[in-house]
Design a protein around this motif. Structure first.
Motif, mmCIF file in Angstrom:
data_model
loop_
_atom_site.group_PDB
_atom_site.id
_atom_site.type_symbol
_atom_site.label_atom_id
_atom_site.label_comp_id
_atom_site.label_asym_id
_atom_site.label_seq_id
_atom_site.Cartn_x
_atom_site.Cartn_y
_atom_site.Cartn_z
ATOM 1 N N GLU A 43 -11.901 6.783 3.860
ATOM 2 C CA GLU A 43 -10.978 7.422 2.925
ATOM 3 C C GLU A 43 -9.539 7.192 3.384
ATOM 4 O O GLU A 43 -8.650 6.900 2.588
ATOM 5 N N GLU A 44 -9.368 7.290 4.701
ATOM 6 C CA GLU A 44 -8.052 7.105 5.301
ATOM 7 C C GLU A 44 -7.534 5.679 5.048
ATOM 8 O O GLU A 44 -6.371 5.474 4.707
ATOM 9 N N ILE A 56 -6.404 5.387 1.467
ATOM 10 C CA ILE A 56 -5.102 6.032 1.246
ATOM 11 C C ILE A 56 -3.975 5.145 1.773
ATOM 12 O O ILE A 56 -2.954 4.958 1.124
ATOM 13 N N GLN A 57 -4.213 4.571 2.952
ATOM 14 C CA GLN A 57 -3.182 3.714 3.539
ATOM 15 C C GLN A 57 -2.886 2.537 2.619
ATOM 16 O O GLN A 57 -1.745 2.127 2.467
ATOM 17 N N ARG A 58 -3.930 1.998 1.996
ATOM 18 C CA ARG A 58 -3.732 0.888 1.047
ATOM 19 C C ARG A 58 -2.917 1.389 -0.161
ATOM 20 O O ARG A 58 -2.014 0.705 -0.616
ATOM 21 N N LEU A 59 -3.255 2.611 -0.644
ATOM 22 C CA LEU A 59 -2.595 3.115 -1.853
ATOM 23 C C LEU A 59 -1.116 3.410 -1.650
ATOM 24 O O LEU A 59 -0.344 3.351 -2.597
ATOM 25 N N VAL A 60 -0.726 3.736 -0.413
ATOM 26 C CA VAL A 60 0.704 3.996 -0.209
ATOM 27 C C VAL A 60 1.465 2.716 0.146
ATOM 28 O O VAL A 60 2.655 2.755 0.388
ATOM 29 N N ILE A 71 -3.069 -1.788 8.521
ATOM 30 C CA ILE A 71 -4.161 -0.803 8.509
ATOM 31 C C ILE A 71 -5.219 -1.186 9.550
ATOM 32 O O ILE A 71 -5.710 -0.363 10.315
#
Lengths: 308, 226
Positions: A213-214, A217-221, A228
């Motif tokens: 999940e982390e 999220i890192q990809r989405l921001v 990553i």
């Protein structure tokens, strides 16, 4: 210049993030290191196993030789000529001439505390021992050629008996046995090593699964894949380094403790000195496998979660 | 600046989340998107973030078709957008401070600037005291404010805010709205998705209304009408 500075900053941040994550997930890191130590131990054992089996084969090879015993009337001159010829043959490592006198001396030396044998020798009244040539070949394949040579004329006339023929089946059996043992042993350890590698891979994959999940999220921001992936790769590397260091210490201690006991069983085999002599090679194998596997596992495990 | 051109998104088996939607959002504009649950608001934002690909149509940001972007270009796109997600999407293993600083680290901003700006934005959203808390230790409202702070910190070209006021008390909701308006006046495009009727009506800005994946109303100085 600016790109270099930005790369340096990213690298520094990846290292910092790895250290932080490693510290915050100590339990998981310890489990991963433990599994990796197990795997490296299996592979290092393979290295030791190979050494011990080589030692066994060499010591058996050193023991099996051909003894050609010459008739009483054979002249020393003739025997020395035959010795020269044999020494020049392919695969002959050593030829030793044992004269009748030497053979008697050796016998007396060996059995001087046995009054029955000594008395028998006195009763006999002459030296019953034959002159002989002890021939040691580089391997079993050469014995046939040496035996054939001893059967050619006129050498055949000088020879009373050749010990090789009598011990040939025994020699072949020993060789077959050691070769098979070696093959089975290496095969078993290799299977264990493959299993250990798969276990390590899966353990690291599970650890990264919990971070999926982390990663998303890192990809989405807006983080790049390498930014990553970096901390996971560095953590994989750290696991490898720690595991290699722990494994090396275990083997140092283990071989130091076991070596004297093993030497009682197999004289001449000192695994601690073998370990010390090869310490850099062993460490190199352990650390390269540890780091390599840690990083490859992390790389493959993160791949599927980066597709966001 | 942002252009949706006949965009449709169908989820299997045949749920039309977005149905042939076309609209444009100009630079420095403040647009609110409203609609009932399941109207397609979040899908629209996901499409703009390239989190989802449309089944039909094209989406442009600064005249670039984002549907054709490869992985690296997608990262670049997302760095231009500050997103506040409905479910916050905070990194659970990072503290409030680290969550906000993360995007600046990604961009490669200096440590000095990170320290200065994160402290500033934490003060704006009233979370200075919670800088070292992990998301699990924060309340819903606090998490929402961290998500807002993270979206603002790197001064993106566009802010996409999906229900950023949902878990906030009226006092904080008003504060965050004022903050979004201020950021908009400074030149950032803002797309706000919300169910807060009072806020929409008080804004006096453009409102796009969605229903069953279609745009049914698009008004300047719009009001909350469903």
């Amino acid at each position: 210049m600016r790109i270099m500075a930005s790369m340096f900053i990213s690298f520094k941040r990846i290292i910092k993030a790895s250290g932080r994550s490693f510290g915050r997930n100590k339990g998981l890191a310890i489990v991963n290191i433990f599994i990796m130590v197990m795997m490296l131990s299996v592979i290092t054992s393979l290295f030791f196993f190979n050494h011990i089996s080589q030692f066994l084969i060499l010591s058996i090879q050193a023991r099996v030789d051909i003894s050609a015993h010459f008739r009483f009337e054979t002249l020393e001159q003739d025997i020395r000529e035959i010795k020269e010829k044999i020494a020049n043959m392919d695969g002959v490592e050593d030829v030793e001439y044992v004269s009748q006198e030497q053979a008697l001396k050796d016998f007396i030396k060996r059995h001087q505390d046995d009054p029955v044998l000594m008395e028998s020798l006195n009763v006999l009244g002459f030296n019953p021992f034959l002159s002989s040539l002890n021939i040691r070949a580089a391997g079993p394949v050469y014995y046939q050629a040496i035996a054939k040579f001893l059967e050619t004329e006129p050498i055949k006339e000088f020879i009373e008996k050749v010990d090789y023929k009598e011990t040939k089946p025994a020699i072949e059996r020993i060789f077959a046995l050691t070769a098979n043992l070696n093959r089975v042993g290496i095969g078993l350890v290799a299977i264990l090593a493959i299993m250990a590698v798969l276990i390590v891979f899966n353990t690291i994959r599970l650890a990264i699964y919990s971070s999926r999940e982390e990663i998303k999220i890192q990809r989405l921001v807006g983080a790049t894949n390498w930014f990553i992936r970096g901390p996971f790769l560095v953590q994989g590397m750290m696991i490898g380094v720690f595991a290699a260091l722990i494994c090396l210490s275990f083997f140092a201690l283990g071989s130091w403790l076991i070596s004297p006991r093993l030497e009682l069983l197999l004289p001449g085999l000192n695994i601690f000195s073998f370990f010390i002599k090869n310490i850099w090679l062993i460490f190199l194998i352990q650390i390269s496998i540890g780091i390599g596997l840690g990083m490859i596992s992390s790389f493959l495990a993160t791949r599927s979660y980066l597709k966001v | 600046m942002i252009k949706f051109q006949n965009v449709s998104k169908i989820y299997p088996p045949d749920i039309k989340a977005v149905d042939n939607v076309s609209f444009e959002v100009g630079s420095k504009e403040f647009v609110s998107i409203i609609g009932r649950s399941g109207a397609g608001k979040t899908t629209l934002l996901k499409l703009l973030l390239a989190e989802e690909k449309p089944n039909q149509g094209r989406i442009f940001l600064n005249d670039q078709d984002i549907c054709r972007f490869k992985s690296t270009k997608v990262s670049e796109l997302r760095r231009k957008i500050g997103a506040v997600f409905q479910d916050y999407k905070l990194i659970p293993s990072k503290t409030t401070y680290e969550n906000i600083a993360y995007i600046m680290e990604v961009i490669g901003v200096s440590d000095f600037e990170i320290t200065r700006d994160v402290a500033g934005v934490l003060e704006i959203v009233g979370l200075t005291e919670r800088a070292n808390s992990f998301p699990a230790e924060l309340s819903g409202g606090e998490r929402q404010r961290v998500a807002i702070a993270r979206a603002l910190i790197h001064r993106p070209e566009v802010i996409l805010a999906d229900e950023p006021l949902g878990n906030l008390d009226p006092y904080h909701a008003l504060d965050i709205t004022r903050l979004l308006l201020k950021i908009n006046t400074l030149g950032t495009t803002v797309i706000l998705v919300t169910h807060n009727k009072n806020i929409i009506n008080s804004l006096g800005k453009r409102v796009i209304t969605l229903q069953d994946g279609k745009v049914i109303r698009d008004e300047q100085n719009g009001r909350f009408i469903l």
